[in-house]
Enzyme design. Structure first.
Site, mmCIF file in Angstrom:
data_model
loop_
_atom_site.group_PDB
_atom_site.id
_atom_site.type_symbol
_atom_site.label_atom_id
_atom_site.label_comp_id
_atom_site.label_asym_id
_atom_site.label_seq_id
_atom_site.Cartn_x
_atom_site.Cartn_y
_atom_site.Cartn_z
ATOM 1 N N SER A 83 41.681 36.492 40.164
ATOM 2 C CA SER A 83 40.630 37.164 39.128
ATOM 3 C C SER A 83 40.376 36.289 37.852
ATOM 4 C CB SER A 83 41.066 38.479 38.611
ATOM 5 O OG SER A 83 42.493 38.560 38.364
ATOM 6 N N HIS A 129 44.207 38.483 31.473
ATOM 7 C CA HIS A 129 43.265 37.360 31.438
ATOM 8 C C HIS A 129 43.023 36.790 29.942
ATOM 9 C CE1 HIS A 129 42.674 40.182 35.028
ATOM 10 N NE2 HIS A 129 42.471 39.009 35.610
ATOM 11 N N ASP A 151 43.289 40.945 27.943
ATOM 12 C CA ASP A 151 43.515 42.342 28.106
ATOM 13 C C ASP A 151 44.986 42.505 28.622
ATOM 14 O OD1 ASP A 151 43.308 40.541 30.468
ATOM 15 O OD2 ASP A 151 42.072 42.260 31.723
#
Ligand SMILES: *[C@@H]1O[C@H](CO)[C@@H](O)[C@H](O)[C@H]1NC(C)=O
Ligand SMILES: *[C@@H]1O[C@H](CO)[C@@H](O)[C@H](O)[C@H]1NC(C)=O
Ligand SMILES: *[C@@H]1O[C@H](CO)[C@@H](O)[C@H](O)[C@H]1NC(C)=O
Ligand SMILES: *[C@@H]1O[C@H](CO)[C@@H](O)[C@H](O)[C@H]1NC(C)=O
Length: 307
Positions: free
Chosen positions: A37, A283, A280
């Site tokens: 991600s 990331h 967050d």
């Protein structure tokens, strides 16, 4: 690292996605990304539907569905922006495949997830297996015609709040900047294996261009030296809940609202994400990704170095 099967699936996805905007371009006609991600620029969501809610994407408006795990752009977006404009050359699919760049950003999920179940020593013994699955995947792409590879090594996962919260309860595993010692050592060990593999593959696949990119050093530098590089926070999450030092709660992710101790709480973003390295708790911010990509493009962190 994607399994063999998911590599196949990804190749299929990328080939069908070729005319779409998220197939990035810089000095290559196309770039195909295999990663998690941290580097996903929409493939997962384009293929399976869904999206992220604000404050994800608050810093940069893509005019397309919000599918990046950041407040703005990811590494690939910055690398791609070097190509200035999104030229959409309609090359035949094979040419995209052969002339395209294959970028890998791997290891993170495979390594860190294991720490929940097995010891540090056991994690280390798994590394050769993980890199050998990667080797098979890369060779498969090579057999299908791919020739240009960038292999990003694993970042300093021990400096990520999402990992520090569960694994940092033992103070002897925390270094003087606040990162997890064993998790960063595992990342470095993984990276040594990956570098050796890249050297081996370079010898074997003579007509391929295989570049190992030392992202660890860049990201560790910005984490440690954040104040010299214009950041106020190297580790603490911008978007989260709980306040210093990490501002991260495993049960309440960025942007979500939940009942806590009888009152509704929301994990909100900080006032200025441009002075945070971490977005967050998991990331990186747009600002940190911008710094990292600028450092990658110097060529200094390539093996072999390209200056
Ligand atoms: C690692 O790979 C070897 C050889 O492929 C295999 O025998 C072994 O079971 C693997 N170990 C784990 C823990 O998966
Ligand atoms: C850390 O970053 C600074 C500024 O970009 C750079 O001058 C320095 O060489 C970097 N150090 C390492 C170890 O990469
Ligand atoms: C931090 O910056 C100093 C000076 O630029 C450099 O010597 C050092 O290697 C950097 N630290 C890391 C972890 O990169
Ligand atoms: C809920 O209350 C407990 C006990 O007072 C406290 O430890 C915890 O931090 C609180 N949770 C939140 C999200 O404030």
């Amino acid at each position: 690292m994607p399994s063999k099967q998911s590599l196949h699936k990804n190749v299929a996805i990328f080939l069908t996605c070729l005319p779409l905007a998220y197939c990035i371009e810089f000095n290559y006609p196309a770039a195909f990304n295999f990663g998690d991600s941290n580097s996903d620029t929409g493939g997962i969501y384009a293929a399976f539907g869904g999206g992220l809610n604000p404050p994800y994407g608050q810093t940069f408006n893509f005019h397309e569905p919000l599918v990046r795990f950041s407040d703005g752009r990811l590494l690939l977006d910055f690398l791609n922006s070097k190509a200035a404009e999104r030229r959409r050359k309609y090359l035949p699919a094979e040419e995209y495949f052969e002339k395209g760049l294959y970028m890998f950003d791997i290891g993170q999920n495979d390594i860190i997830g294991r720490f929940h179940h097995i010891s540090y020593e056991e994690v280390l013994t798994l590394i050769p297996n993980i890199t050998s699955i990667f080797e098979d995947g890369l060779k498969e792409l090579y057999d299908q015609g791919a020739r240009n590879f960038w292999i990003h090594n694993m970042g300093p996962v021990g400096c990520i709040p999402m990992n520090i919260v569960p694994f940092g309860t033992d103070p002897s595993n925390i270094d003087d900047i606040g990162c997890l010692i064993k998790q960063n050592k595992a990342a470095k060990s993984f990276n040594r294996h990956l570098l050796l593999l890249c050297k081996k593959l370079k010898d074997k696949l003579r007509d391929a261009k295989i570049i190992y990119v030392d992202v660890f050093t860049i990201k560790y530098n910005v984490t440690v030296n954040h104040s010299k590089l214009g950041f106020e926070q190297g580790i603490k999450a911008c978007c989260g809940i709980g306040g210093p030092p990490l501002n991260y709660n495993t049960d309440l992710e960025c942007g979500r609202t939940k009942m806590f101790n009888g009152s509704l709480r929301t994990a909100r973003e900080c006032d200025d994400s441009s002075v945070y390295v971490n977005w967050d708790g998991s990331h990186y911010t747009d600002a940190a990704n911008k710094y990292t990509s600028s450092q990658i493009l110097t060529g200094k962190y390539f093996d072999p170095p390209q200056e």
